[in-house]
Write a protein that holds these residues in place. Structure first.
Motif, PDB file in Angstrom:
ATOM      1  N   ILE A  22      -6.526  -6.417 -22.759  1.00 37.06           N
ATOM      2  CA  ILE A  22      -7.487  -5.454 -22.220  1.00 37.06           C
ATOM      3  C   ILE A  22      -6.916  -4.806 -20.958  1.00 37.06           C
ATOM      4  CG2 ILE A  22      -9.750  -5.231 -21.116  1.00 37.06           C
ATOM      5  CD1 ILE A  22     -10.746  -7.383 -23.103  1.00 37.06           C
ATOM      6  N   GLY A  23      -6.285  -5.610 -20.100  1.00 37.98           N
ATOM      7  CA  GLY A  23      -5.678  -5.080 -18.878  1.00 37.98           C
ATOM      8  C   GLY A  23      -4.553  -4.105 -19.169  1.00 37.98           C
ATOM      9  N   VAL A  24      -3.740  -4.411 -20.176  1.00 42.16           N
ATOM     10  CA  VAL A  24      -2.657  -3.498 -20.560  1.00 42.16           C
ATOM     11  C   VAL A  24      -3.238  -2.173 -21.057  1.00 42.16           C
ATOM     12  CG1 VAL A  24      -0.822  -3.112 -22.257  1.00 42.16           C
ATOM     13  CG2 VAL A  24      -0.947  -5.277 -21.038  1.00 42.16           C
ATOM     14  N   SER A  30      -5.555   4.456 -17.940  1.00 43.88           N
ATOM     15  CA  SER A  30      -5.728   5.051 -16.612  1.00 43.88           C
ATOM     16  C   SER A  30      -4.488   5.843 -16.212  1.00 43.88           C
ATOM     17  CB  SER A  30      -6.066   3.989 -15.567  1.00 43.88           C
ATOM     18  OG  SER A  30      -4.996   3.092 -15.390  1.00 43.88           O
ATOM     19  N   GLY A  31      -3.310   5.379 -16.591  1.00 40.49           N
ATOM     20  CA  GLY A  31      -2.089   6.130 -16.325  1.00 40.49           C
ATOM     21  C   GLY A  31      -2.073   7.462 -17.040  1.00 40.49           C
ATOM     22  N   LEU A  47       2.338  14.704  -8.003  1.00 36.56           N
ATOM     23  CA  LEU A  47       2.172  13.340  -7.509  1.00 36.56           C
ATOM     24  C   LEU A  47       1.281  12.534  -8.453  1.00 36.56           C
ATOM     25  CD1 LEU A  47       2.827  11.339  -5.274  1.00 36.56           C
ATOM     26  CD2 LEU A  47       0.782  12.124  -4.078  1.00 36.56           C
ATOM     27  N   SER A  48       0.263  13.149  -8.989  1.00 39.92           N
ATOM     28  CA  SER A  48      -0.607  12.455  -9.947  1.00 39.92           C
ATOM     29  C   SER A  48       0.146  12.092 -11.222  1.00 39.92           C
ATOM     30  CB  SER A  48      -1.817  13.307 -10.301  1.00 39.92           C
ATOM     31  OG  SER A  48      -2.727  13.364  -9.247  1.00 39.92           O
ATOM     32  N   VAL A  49       1.023  12.961 -11.653  1.00 35.93           N
ATOM     33  CA  VAL A  49       1.822  12.674 -12.855  1.00 35.93           C
ATOM     34  C   VAL A  49       2.752  11.492 -12.589  1.00 35.93           C
ATOM     35  CG1 VAL A  49       3.578  13.590 -14.424  1.00 35.93           C
ATOM     36  CG2 VAL A  49       1.659  15.030 -13.735  1.00 35.93           C
ATOM     37  N   ILE A  50       3.396  11.488 -11.442  1.00 36.30           N
ATOM     38  CA  ILE A  50       4.302  10.384 -11.090  1.00 36.30           C
ATOM     39  C   ILE A  50       3.528   9.083 -10.948  1.00 36.30           C
ATOM     40  CG2 ILE A  50       5.831   9.502  -9.284  1.00 36.30           C
ATOM     41  CD1 ILE A  50       6.725  12.431  -8.860  1.00 36.30           C
ATOM     42  N   LEU A  54       3.939   5.612 -13.078  1.00 37.15           N
ATOM     43  CA  LEU A  54       4.098   4.304 -12.434  1.00 37.15           C
ATOM     44  C   LEU A  54       3.006   3.335 -12.866  1.00 37.15           C
ATOM     45  CD1 LEU A  54       5.169   5.283  -8.800  1.00 37.15           C
ATOM     46  CD2 LEU A  54       6.551   4.190 -10.566  1.00 37.15           C
ATOM     47  N   THR A  55       1.797   3.829 -13.043  1.00 42.50           N
ATOM     48  CA  THR A  55       0.701   2.974 -13.501  1.00 42.50           C
ATOM     49  C   THR A  55       0.955   2.475 -14.916  1.00 42.50           C
ATOM     50  OG1 THR A  55      -0.860   4.171 -12.093  1.00 42.50           O
ATOM     51  CG2 THR A  55      -1.795   2.883 -13.890  1.00 42.50           C
ATOM     52  N   ILE A  56       1.502   3.332 -15.762  1.00 41.73           N
ATOM     53  CA  ILE A  56       1.798   2.931 -17.136  1.00 41.73           C
ATOM     54  C   ILE A  56       2.900   1.867 -17.167  1.00 41.73           C
ATOM     55  CG2 ILE A  56       2.789   3.741 -19.323  1.00 41.73           C
ATOM     56  CD1 ILE A  56       1.248   6.345 -18.896  1.00 41.73           C
TER      57      ILE A  56
END
Length: 95
Positions: A22-24, A30-31, A47-50, A54-56
């Protein structure tokens, strides 16, 4: 069923694996959402794309580390139970 009712068998490690997936999924979604927000932004969306990328990448790693830390406690419990069983077997054989 007796092990389940007497809490000898832990079900939480299985639940932790479900929480991991679920966390993955939440990290990836969210990424992607952050990246879509950055792409659709009129000004300064790079910056949002980067951050989305990074979140992914980093999000699932952090979720994995957290879940492994939780599972360590259950592995320690299993090891302590084995040690306790061996010690009780040694004490009964010495008597």
């Amino acid at each position: 069923m007796g092990n389940f009712l007497s809490f000898d068998k832990m079900i939480t490690p299985t639940i932790i694996k479900i929480i991991f997936w679920i966390g993955v999924a939440m990290s990836v979604l969210s990424g992607i959402g952050m990246m879509m927000t950055g792409v659709s932004s009129y000004y300064g969306g790079g910056l949002s794309v980067i951050m989305g990328l990074l979140t992914i990448v980093i999000g699932p790693l952090m979720v994995r580390v957290y879940c492994e830390l939780l599972i360590i406690f259950f592995k320690m419990d299993e090891s302590l139970k084995k040690i306790e069983k061996q010690l009780s077997n040694n004490q009964t054989s010495q008597q």
